[in-house]
Design a protein around this motif. Structure first.
Motif, PDB file in Angstrom:
ATOM      1  N   ASP A  19       6.630  -0.661  12.383  1.00 49.38           N
ATOM      2  CA  ASP A  19       6.369  -1.603  11.299  1.00 49.38           C
ATOM      3  C   ASP A  19       7.484  -1.500  10.266  1.00 49.38           C
ATOM      4  O   ASP A  19       8.131  -0.459  10.125  1.00 49.38           O
ATOM      5  CB  ASP A  19       5.024  -1.300  10.639  1.00 49.38           C
ATOM      6  N   ALA A  20       7.686  -2.599   9.539  1.00 53.06           N
ATOM      7  CA  ALA A  20       8.786  -2.601   8.573  1.00 53.06           C
ATOM      8  C   ALA A  20       8.433  -3.493   7.395  1.00 53.06           C
ATOM      9  O   ALA A  20       7.503  -4.311   7.451  1.00 53.06           O
ATOM     10  CB  ALA A  20      10.086  -3.088   9.234  1.00 53.06           C
ATOM     11  N   GLU A  21       9.168  -3.282   6.334  1.00 53.46           N
ATOM     12  CA  GLU A  21       9.100  -4.151   5.167  1.00 53.46           C
ATOM     13  C   GLU A  21      10.448  -4.863   5.024  1.00 53.46           C
ATOM     14  O   GLU A  21      11.491  -4.208   5.004  1.00 53.46           O
ATOM     15  CB  GLU A  21       8.806  -3.338   3.895  1.00 53.46           C
ATOM     16  N   VAL A  22      10.413  -6.176   4.952  1.00 54.18           N
ATOM     17  CA  VAL A  22      11.624  -6.976   4.784  1.00 54.18           C
ATOM     18  C   VAL A  22      11.650  -7.474   3.337  1.00 54.18           C
ATOM     19  O   VAL A  22      10.775  -8.246   2.930  1.00 54.18           O
ATOM     20  CB  VAL A  22      11.661  -8.162   5.771  1.00 54.18           C
ATOM     21  N   LEU A  23      12.630  -7.001   2.570  1.00 54.25           N
ATOM     22  CA  LEU A  23      12.734  -7.351   1.155  1.00 54.25           C
ATOM     23  C   LEU A  23      13.973  -8.211   0.934  1.00 54.25           C
ATOM     24  O   LEU A  23      15.084  -7.793   1.264  1.00 54.25           O
ATOM     25  CB  LEU A  23      12.812  -6.088   0.284  1.00 54.25           C
ATOM     26  N   MET A  24      13.772  -9.411   0.399  1.00 54.47           N
ATOM     27  CA  MET A  24      14.876 -10.350   0.169  1.00 54.47           C
ATOM     28  C   MET A  24      15.016 -10.608  -1.327  1.00 54.47           C
ATOM     29  O   MET A  24      14.009 -10.760  -2.038  1.00 54.47           O
ATOM     30  CB  MET A  24      14.617 -11.662   0.909  1.00 54.47           C
ATOM     31  N   SER A  36       5.678  -4.080  14.360  1.00 54.75           N
ATOM     32  CA  SER A  36       6.532  -3.532  15.420  1.00 54.75           C
ATOM     33  C   SER A  36       6.639  -4.497  16.596  1.00 54.75           C
ATOM     34  O   SER A  36       7.551  -4.378  17.411  1.00 54.75           O
ATOM     35  CB  SER A  36       5.967  -2.186  15.898  1.00 54.75           C
ATOM     36  N   ALA A  37       5.733  -5.476  16.665  1.00 55.89           N
ATOM     37  CA  ALA A  37       5.778  -6.454  17.760  1.00 55.89           C
ATOM     38  C   ALA A  37       6.801  -7.546  17.518  1.00 55.89           C
ATOM     39  O   ALA A  37       7.008  -8.403  18.384  1.00 55.89           O
ATOM     40  CB  ALA A  37       4.392  -7.070  17.957  1.00 55.89           C
ATOM     41  N   GLY A  38       7.430  -7.562  16.356  1.00 56.48           N
ATOM     42  CA  GLY A  38       8.451  -8.560  16.061  1.00 56.48           C
ATOM     43  C   GLY A  38       7.899  -9.820  15.430  1.00 56.48           C
ATOM     44  O   GLY A  38       8.533 -10.877  15.488  1.00 56.48           O
ATOM     45  N   LEU A  39       6.709  -9.737  14.820  1.00 50.20           N
ATOM     46  CA  LEU A  39       6.088 -10.868  14.138  1.00 50.20           C
ATOM     47  C   LEU A  39       5.645 -10.435  12.755  1.00 50.20           C
ATOM     48  O   LEU A  39       5.585  -9.238  12.442  1.00 50.20           O
ATOM     49  CB  LEU A  39       4.875 -11.378  14.927  1.00 50.20           C
ATOM     50  N   ALA A  40       5.328 -11.416  11.932  1.00 46.55           N
ATOM     51  CA  ALA A  40       4.780 -11.096  10.615  1.00 46.55           C
ATOM     52  C   ALA A  40       3.459 -10.373  10.797  1.00 46.55           C
ATOM     53  O   ALA A  40       2.648 -10.713  11.671  1.00 46.55           O
ATOM     54  CB  ALA A  40       4.593 -12.369   9.805  1.00 46.55           C
ATOM     55  N   LYS A  41       3.223  -9.367   9.973  1.00 38.22           N
ATOM     56  CA  LYS A  41       2.028  -8.551  10.123  1.00 38.22           C
ATOM     57  C   LYS A  41       0.768  -9.365   9.834  1.00 38.22           C
ATOM     58  O   LYS A  41      -0.255  -9.196  10.473  1.00 38.22           O
ATOM     59  CB  LYS A  41       2.130  -7.343   9.197  1.00 38.22           C
ATOM     60  N   ASP A  42       0.888 -10.249   8.808  1.00 38.73           N
ATOM     61  CA  ASP A  42      -0.213 -11.149   8.499  1.00 38.73           C
ATOM     62  C   ASP A  42      -0.066 -12.379   9.375  1.00 38.73           C
ATOM     63  O   ASP A  42       0.827 -13.199   9.167  1.00 38.73           O
ATOM     64  CB  ASP A  42      -0.167 -11.526   7.015  1.00 38.73           C
ATOM     65  N   ILE A  43      -0.929 -12.502  10.349  1.00 39.21           N
ATOM     66  CA  ILE A  43      -0.788 -13.582  11.332  1.00 39.21           C
ATOM     67  C   ILE A  43      -0.963 -14.952  10.685  1.00 39.21           C
ATOM     68  O   ILE A  43      -0.467 -15.966  11.184  1.00 39.21           O
ATOM     69  CB  ILE A  43      -1.802 -13.391  12.491  1.00 39.21           C
ATOM     70  N   PHE A  99       3.689  -4.256  -8.438  1.00 41.47           N
ATOM     71  CA  PHE A  99       4.007  -5.287  -7.446  1.00 41.47           C
ATOM     72  C   PHE A  99       5.369  -4.981  -6.821  1.00 41.47           C
ATOM     73  O   PHE A  99       6.404  -5.151  -7.461  1.00 41.47           O
ATOM     74  CB  PHE A  99       4.031  -6.667  -8.111  1.00 41.47           C
ATOM     75  N   PRO A 100       5.374  -4.486  -5.562  1.00 34.80           N
ATOM     76  CA  PRO A 100       6.652  -4.144  -4.919  1.00 34.80           C
ATOM     77  C   PRO A 100       7.484  -5.355  -4.542  1.00 34.80           C
ATOM     78  O   PRO A 100       8.671  -5.236  -4.295  1.00 34.80           O
ATOM     79  CB  PRO A 100       6.220  -3.371  -3.664  1.00 34.80           C
ATOM     80  N   GLY A 101       6.854  -6.543  -4.514  1.00 33.82           N
ATOM     81  CA  GLY A 101       7.607  -7.749  -4.172  1.00 33.82           C
ATOM     82  C   GLY A 101       6.716  -8.959  -4.201  1.00 33.82           C
ATOM     83  O   GLY A 101       5.488  -8.868  -4.052  1.00 33.82           O
ATOM     84  N   ALA A 102       7.344 -10.125  -4.418  1.00 32.11           N
ATOM     85  CA  ALA A 102       6.583 -11.369  -4.405  1.00 32.11           C
ATOM     86  C   ALA A 102       6.025 -11.603  -3.017  1.00 32.11           C
ATOM     87  O   ALA A 102       6.659 -11.279  -2.007  1.00 32.11           O
ATOM     88  CB  ALA A 102       7.482 -12.527  -4.824  1.00 32.11           C
ATOM     89  N   GLY A 103       4.839 -12.162  -2.959  1.00 30.67           N
ATOM     90  CA  GLY A 103       4.194 -12.416  -1.682  1.00 30.67           C
ATOM     91  C   GLY A 103       3.171 -11.372  -1.314  1.00 30.67           C
ATOM     92  O   GLY A 103       2.461 -11.538  -0.323  1.00 30.67           O
ATOM     93  N   GLU A 104       3.079 -10.300  -2.071  1.00 32.63           N
ATOM     94  CA  GLU A 104       2.111  -9.239  -1.821  1.00 32.63           C
ATOM     95  C   GLU A 104       1.293  -9.022  -3.083  1.00 32.63           C
ATOM     96  O   GLU A 104       1.785  -9.192  -4.206  1.00 32.63           O
ATOM     97  CB  GLU A 104       2.814  -7.941  -1.421  1.00 32.63           C
ATOM     98  N   SER A 105       0.049  -8.627  -2.897  1.00 31.69           N
ATOM     99  CA  SER A 105      -0.836  -8.369  -4.032  1.00 31.69           C
ATOM    100  C   SER A 105      -0.497  -7.028  -4.666  1.00 31.69           C
ATOM    101  O   SER A 105       0.260  -6.226  -4.125  1.00 31.69           O
ATOM    102  CB  SER A 105      -2.292  -8.399  -3.563  1.00 31.69           C
ATOM    103  N   GLY A 106      -1.072  -6.800  -5.860  1.00 29.59           N
ATOM    104  CA  GLY A 106      -0.767  -5.585  -6.600  1.00 29.59           C
ATOM    105  C   GLY A 106      -1.318  -4.347  -5.943  1.00 29.59           C
ATOM    106  O   GLY A 106      -2.319  -4.375  -5.225  1.00 29.59           O
TER     107      GLY A 106
END
Length: 1486
Positions: free
Chosen positions: A212-217, A238-245, A428-435
């Motif tokens: 699993d990974a975090e992609v920060l832009m 890790s499957a190569g897709l967004a974790k939130d389907i 908030f570590p990044g936009a798009g995620e909750s606190g």
């Protein structure tokens, strides 16, 4: 495809046309080439006899279209040849349009209204096309016909040009928008909005991560090295897709709050960081026993998006840079999809987030992540509430403690209140995620000093900020799960978000103190909150921040570890300014209210506008809550004026909409109008005392009245027009006060009156003046009365420089009326204006800038239409006439130099030139008549005339050869070549001077030279003889023409370098002056020498100008040296342009040729003396030298030269100059401090000579053969000094790079004449040996090899090249018997090294017999033995083996037959018979 086809058709037509023309020449005598039915005879009139002019009788517009098409066709072809496709296509479309419209006009079938409309379209298209192609502006009347300058006044013509320029600019913008197919609505949005956003869609992450990974832009500014936006966070499985389907194919974010300043950034990058979440090491496979959930760095990707950010259109799908491990960037590539990377689409959107959601709902909806800018937008609208604190983990330093390796430190950040309660979901570590409640940092494996640079946003409710603090805990993480569970928190840090004074934590970096962690103390925050959090706080409390671990008040132990964070507060409610905070919280301490109001006006503007709504609310609340008192009204009013003034400032002018919005939507003070009116009225009534305050209020008057009106409107809505009469009375009283102030005679209110007047519109006044001119000046009796009064007022205002533009406008309108034919006789009225205002207008024109073409046009108008009135003025006294001519000459010359009108206003410029030419001719007659005799001769007046005439002749707008052939023909047809006319007049005026000529020598040499260099052959033939007249004149008075010679050589250098002069001028100059000189009894020989000297110098200067912009620096060096050598050979050192020396020096420095740079500067130094004489003009020091005398300048030059010699390892030369300097310091300047420094340098140079090994450069002979080379290289041979360790192969490669078309010769034999005369380029290159010329002081003395070796490759000008030649029969048993040596000795004109790394050579060839060859070999061997013996004598510790092997090889040679072969040659009878002359000397020597 259409473009390509059209281009091909055009070329085919062009070829076909040429073929037809050729065919017509061959067969025109026999038959026509076109069928008779296709021939149509046009109606035309023929004018003139001899040279006839055919004038078609068709419409003028049709003729104009025809002429335009011919001119554009030539340019169109050039565009095709130059591959300018966009312009080619645009011009093609315009040509097609004009051809079609021309056909329609010629058809004669269009109704009158359609014909009028079509004419308008045609003229608009022609005008647009001319502007697009940088052709001249065409001015027309209201019917579209070209204005005739002969029938139009200068003022009308000027106004027509202004109107045409504005129309064309508007049309260009319209055409540009249509051509680029830009949506005008969208373009208007980008132009009007101050905010932008970057819309990003993540398509895919093409990267095998394995966990699993975090992609920060985020957006990043590489020039300032800082991130400018929050992170947009996407969790990747890790499957190569967004974790939130649910986010699949919907990974969208918008980066908001970008402003105009961001669009101006030099570069902006889109950065993506990938953080792996899982095990410590990817290669570990036993997942059950390993720690999981660790954040580990994986890779980073970056792409430059500057072009996307700074242009207003959607950018297509773009692929980012491939990821690689350990935060290292891999090369950018778009060629292979297989490379790891990200796929995103990017689009720039106008507006803030609210506007974007409204305008682009298909892109941005409520589910789209919003990543805000880390900073404020350029405009903060009222109601925009923000309370973000950005925390950046910068770096840390952690002791390994009891461990053998550095720790794997993980930092956990959380937010607590003062009671130790954790605040939930505020991180908030990044936009798009909750606190979240805790943030865990990236872990760097066994790194003692990790550098994170992780930015996290903390959003705390405003009411909780003052009670909150950040806590950072540190824990070692193990890769083994069992060990990791036993690891406890070993240290912690904290920082409060509020300072002791109530302001927010300062932006910037903070060095936090790291305390040892104890579980019980962490549970109760009271144990540590009283302790210092940062090192700054610790210093403020008097504790030392250095030394060993210390115990603070028995509570917590400070460790050796450290943590650095960076904070940025983006809040519209939290301020970091104490003064502003005091005002915003004024109710908490009303006793400080007066102080807080005064301090507000000292707060930095940027801080005020951030809290604009709160600040204005506070001000009006203070006013309303103290409605019964006037104690704070004046202070609140001044504060309001201050804020309005801030927004009026250019820096904050984009906040104008914010203030407007506040007044319209958020302002609620219903009684503010009464207090604002009272304070303003008080200021006006006491203007003498409160001048400064009232002046500030005047500048803010617009918004003050808006507040007054809005306040009254709100009051009316609330109380239904109650007190309306009182409000109107207060306004009446206010304006009465303004009237009384304006009518007062007080001097103190002058500035306020000006400010009040500046607020009033000038449009009404201008309209009234224009109406006055049209209606009042038409009747003659009105003109009789009003004109003297108007001219007096105009004269007064112009002389005082008061409202010059308005005066010019009024004067233009008056003259326009007087030029009308329906107003009766106006001669007397024009005479009145001329007599009163002519001198004033002249002086005004001289004093005004080039941005004031209106008054210039008035002056031109007078000169063009009213020369008859000037004649009357010229009949005044001589002194008045002289002053008038002086002013006019200065004005004309000033206008010629200023280029008042744009270059494409060709009609206006040519009208100006025609007027000037006529006036100058008229004034020339006055000079001849009034100021030529000995009594009234005025040198300065004549001098001004000559300079004006030459300036007129050489101005850019008259240089016809620089124009296209069509434009040149038009100008010549209408105006002829004005240069020839004025040039002939200058010649006649010169010859009219008679005995006064000597007074203009040498001052007039430069202007006359500039005139003769104009490329018009008849003008040159007429004016070059003036030079001989000058020579003859000076010779008559001084028996020489030295001053003339020096001046023309100096000026010629400057003129040629400026681009003037050519081969034709050189030949004409030589021919004409030689003819005149040879006819003169005394100037025949001297004149011929002078002419040849100038011609030779001109040839060198032309060569230099041709090559000066060449990329080949060596060619530029050669031409520069040729110019310098010419000056030296002609004994013109006194005129030597020092700038050439410095140009050569700069070229050498660019190439690291420090030795050559030193020799170049030495030439300048040798022109100077060790004296206190001031530097002459030609020795003017260069920028950077601070010297008043020659001695001082020479001292500074020597210092720089010595430095260059030192860099070039030419210490022997540096010592010579150092000794000369030391002599001056010791015996002349008595500067012992400099003397000691100089002697120390000398000592170092001597030591370097003995101890430092200097590489010996090789020397190469290079021949340039063939006519393809420049003249200064053609069929010449040079000796080049190679660079350090440069091989011949490398040197040859460098040469062939400079001449890529040259062919390398494979032999070293001299080239044939055919090869020299070939049109190709041939280069011959081979290595040569230097011939040592040891200085006399070293000869026959045991000198160290380190000293002698310098002279083997330096201070040499003789070189030799040897090649073996076989003569006679070949003897395989004895190869020495017939081996001769062909030796060529090359002698250069100057020693090497010198001011160049190469010099031209002359060669002498000799042959060396076998015996001489043997003798020479033995001599070189003896020298080698002697050198080695000297080394052993100086250093006995050297190994003896090399010397013994050398001696053994000589005493008993075992190769090539040994001594026997030599003996056979020497003793042979054949040799004795044929070489007696060589044997005898040998015997004698023995």
């Amino acid at each position: 495809m259409n473009t390509h086809l059209a281009s091909i058709l055009y070329l085919q037509l062009f070829v076909w046309f040429n073929y037809i023309c050729d065919t017509f020449v061959l067969f025109s005598l026999f038959q026509g080439i076109f069928p008779a039915c296709y021939i149509h005879l046009k109606d035309a009139t023929v004018e003139g006899s001899g040279s006839e002019t055919v004038i078609p009788t068709e419409l003028p517009l049709v003729q104009e279209v025809t002429t335009t098409l011919r001119e554009w066709a030539t340019i169109w072809r050039d565009l095709y040849v130059g591959d300018k496709r966009e312009m080619f296509n645009c011009v093609r479309d315009m040509i097609y349009d004009l051809i079609e419209w021309r056909s329609q006009i010629l058809s004669g079938t269009l109704p009158q209204d359609e014909l009028t409309e079509l004419k308008q379209k045609v003229t608009s298209k022609i005008d647009y096309g001319n502007k697009y192609l940088d052709l001249d502006l065409v001015v027309r009347d209201k019917d579209g016909n070209i204005l005739d300058p002969e029938l139009t006044s200068a003022i009308s013509l000027f106004r027509a040009h202004e109107a045409a320029s504005k129309q064309i600019e508007a049309r260009i913008q319209e055409e540009k928008s249509q051509r680029q197919n830009i949506d005008l609505t969208r373009q208007a949005k980008f132009a009007s909005t101050p905010s932008f956003a970057l819309f990003v869609t993540l398509k895919n992450v093409v990267c095998k991560i394995g966990e699993d990974a975090e992609v920060l832009m985020s957006l990043y500014d590489p020039m300032d090295s800082k991130f400018i936006s929050e992170n947009y966070l996407v969790k990747w499985s890790s499957a190569g897709l967004a974790k939130d389907i649910d986010q699949l194919h919907n990974l969208r974010a918008v980066f908001t709050d970008l402003g105009s300043e961001d669009l101006k950034r030099e570069r902006i990058s889109f950065v993506c960081q990938i953080v792996r979440v899982g095990r410590m090491e990817l290669r570990d496979n036993n997942t059950k026993k390993l720690t999981s959930g660790l954040r580990r760095p994986f890779g980073v990707a970056v792409m430059d998006v500057t072009d996307i950010i700074t242009v207003c259109f959607q950018f297509p799908s773009a692929r980012l840079l491939g990821c690689c491990h350990l935060m290292m960037l891999s090369p950018f590539s778009l060629a292979f999809i297989a490379l790891p990377g990200l796929w995103v689409t990017l689009k720039l959107l106008p507006g803030d987030i609210h506007q974007i959601r409204k305008d682009f709902p298909h892109l941005v909806d409520r589910s789209t992540a919003v990543a805000r800018k880390m900073g404020f937008p350029e405009i903060i609208m009222p109601g925009d509430v923000r309370n973000d604190i950005y925390i950046t983990l910068v770096q840390g330093d952690f002791d390994k403690g009891s461990k053998t390796t550095p720790k794997n430190v993980e930092v956990t950040m959380s937010v607590y209140d003062e009671e130790g309660k954790k605040l939930e979901n505020v991180i908030f570590p990044g936009a798009g995620e909750s606190g979240i409640s805790e943030y865990k940092s990236i872990i760097y494996y066994q790194v003692k000093q990790p550098r994170w640079f992780e930015t996290i946003k903390v959003a705390i409710p405003i009411e909780d900020v003052n009670r909150s603090h950040l806590r950072f805990t540190f824990r070692h993480r193990s890769s083994q799960d069992s060990k990791d569970k036993s690891e406890k928190i070993f240290a912690f840090s904290f920082v409060k978000l509020m300072r002791f004074d109530g302001t927010t934590l300062r932006d910037g970096e903070h060095d936090l103190i790291v305390y040892k962690a104890e579980a019980k103390k962490l549970e109760d925050s009271n144990h540590y909150l009283a302790l210092p959090a940062t090192k700054v706080e610790m210093e403020e409390k008097g504790y030392s921040t250095t030394g060993k671990s210390t115990q603070n008040q028995g509570a917590c132990i400070i460790t050796k570890d450290s943590l650095q964070i960076s904070t940025l507060v983006c809040s519209t409610k939290l301020t970091q300014n104490v003064d502003l905070l005091g005002l915003l919280k004024w109710r908490s301490n009303t006793s400080l209210l007066e102080k807080n109001l005064r301090q507000l006006m000292k707060v930095e503007g940027g801080e005020v506008v951030k809290f604009l709504q709160d600040t204005l609310d506070a001000l009006f609340n203070i006013m309303m809550e103290n409605s019964d008192s006037e104690a704070f009204d004046t202070l609140v009013f001044d504060a309001l004026v201050f804020i309005i003034g801030l927004i009026a400032d250019r820096k904050f002018q984009h906040f104008n909409p914010v203030l407007e919005t506040y007044i319209r939507k958020h302002f609620s003070a219903t009684l503010a109008y009464t207090k604002l009116t009272k304070v303003l009225k008080n200021y006006v009534e006491n203007a003498e005392k409160l001048t400064e305050q009232l002046l500030g209020a005047m500048k803010a008057l617009e918004y003050i009245f808006k507040f007054i009106v809005r306040s009254r409107v709100l009051f009316n809505q609330l109380y239904e027009n109650k007190g309306e009469a009182g409000f109107m009375e207060s306004l009446r009283n206010l304006f009465t006060s303004f009237n009384d102030m304006m009518n007062s005679n007080s001097e103190n209110t002058g500035m306020v009156k000006v400010g009040w007047l500046s607020l009033r519109s000038n449009c009404v006044l201008s309209l009234k003046l224009k109406t006055l001119c049209v209606f009042v000046f038409v009747p003659a009796d009105c003109r009789e009365i009003l004109l003297p009064l108007m001219t007096d007022q105009l004269k007064l205002h112009l002389e005082k420089q008061e409202e010059p533009k308005a005066c010019c406008q009024l004067l233009s309108d008056i003259l326009e009326v007087l030029y009308r034919k329906d107003v009766g006789p106006t001669q007397w009225h024009v005479q009145v204006i001329m007599e009163k205002l002519l001198r004033t207008i002249n002086r005004t024109v001289i004093s005004m800038s080039r941005d004031s073409p209106h008054i210039v046009t008035i002056a031109i108008d007078w000169f063009v239409c009213h020369c008859v009135y000037l004649q009357g003025f010229l009949c005044k006294t001589v002194f008045l006439l002289q002053d008038f001519l002086m002013e006019t000459f200065i004005m004309f010359k000033d206008l010629i130099g200023k280029n008042v009108y744009p270059s494409d206003w060709i009609i206006m410029n040519m009208m100006q030139n025609k007027v000037f030419l006529r006036a100058i001719s008229q004034y020339a007659a006055v000079l001849n008549k009034k100021f030529l005799d000995l009594t009234n001769f005025e040198l300065q007046l004549w001098n001004n005339y000559f300079h004006l005439a030459v300036a007129f002749l050489t101005q850019e707008s008259l240089q016809l050869e620089n124009f296209s052939s069509d434009k040149r023909a038009k100008i010549f047809q209408k105006y002829q070549d004005m240069r020839r006319q004025i040039g002939f007049e200058i010649r006649d005026m010169w010859y009219n001077l008679g005995p006064h000529k000597i007074k203009f020598i040498p001052e007039m040499v430069g202007p006359i030279l500039e005139m003769t260099l104009v490329p018009e052959i008849e003008l040159r033939k007429a004016t070059i003889p003036i030079f001989f007249d000058m020579m003859q004149c000076e010779f008559h008075f001084t028996c020489s023409f030295q001053r003339f010679e020096n001046e023309i050589i100096t000026k010629l250098d400057h003129e040629v370098e400026g681009g003037h002069g050519d081969e034709q001028y050189k030949l004409l100059f030589q021919k004409i002056l030689l003819e005149h000189c040879r006819k003169h009894k005394y100037l025949a020989r001297m004149g011929e020498l002078f002419v040849n000297l100038v011609v030779r110098l001109l040839e060198r200067l032309l060569d230099y100008r041709t090559i000066m912009h060449d990329e080949n620096k060596e060619n530029r060096m050669s031409c520069t040296v040729n110019v310098l050598v010419t000056f030296f050979h002609m004994n013109l050192k006194a005129l030597l342009p020092v700038r050439y020396l410095y140009k050569l020096c700069d070229l050498h420095r660019e190439c690291d040729n420090y030795t050559e740079a030193a020799y170049t500067l030495l030439l300048h130094a040798k022109l100077l003396k060790w004296s206190d004489e001031p530097c002459a003009a030609h020795l003017t020091q260069r920028d950077g030298y601070q010297a008043a005398t020659q001695g001082q300048l020479k001292d500074q030059l020597y210092q720089e030269i010595i430095n260059y010699f030192d860099k070039g390892k030419m210490w022997e030369e540096a010592i010579i100059l150092s000794k000369e300097l030391a002599e001056q310091y010791e015996n002349e300047m008595f500067d012992f401090e400099q003397l000691s420094a100089s002697l120390r340098k000398q000592a170092q140079f001597y030591e370097n000579i003995v101890k430092v090994i200097r590489p010996r450069p090789d020397y190469f002979a290079v021949g340039y053969y063939g006519m393809g080379f420049p003249s200064f290289l053609r069929n010449k041979m040079f000796i080049y000094r190679g660079k350090e360790y440069e091989r011949r192969e490398d040197f040859e490669a460098r040469l062939l790079t400079q001449f890529p078309n040259a062919e390398k010769m494979k032999t070293t034999t001299p080239p044939s004449e055919d090869l020299k005369n070939s049109s190709l380029q041939y280069i011959q290159c081979f290595t040569v040996k230097t011939i040592l010329e040891l200085p006399a002081k070293f000869q026959n003395k045991p000198v160290s090899e380190q000293i002698v070796s310098f002279y083997t490759v330096n201070e040499v000008h003789k070189f030799q090249y040897s090649r073996p030649v076989r003569k006679g029969e070949n003897n395989p048993d004895n190869e020495f018997a017939n081996m001769w040596i062909e030796r060529t000795t090359y002698t250069t004109a100057y020693k090497l090294p010198g001011i160049l790394r190469w010099f031209e050579v002359k060669s002498v060839s000799t042959e060396i017999s076998p015996l001489e060859n043997a003798m020479e070999t033995m001599q070189l061997t003896n020298e080698k033995i002697s050198s080695m013996v000297q080394r052993h004598l100086s250093d006995p510790n050297l190994p003896i083996n090399p010397l013994s092997m050398l001696l053994n090889g000589i005493v008993d040679p075992a190769v090539m037959g040994g001594f026997a072969n030599y003996e056979k040659v020497v003793i042979s009878l054949l040799f004795i018979n044929n070489r007696t002359s060589l044997v005898l000397p040998l015997a004698v020597n023995h």
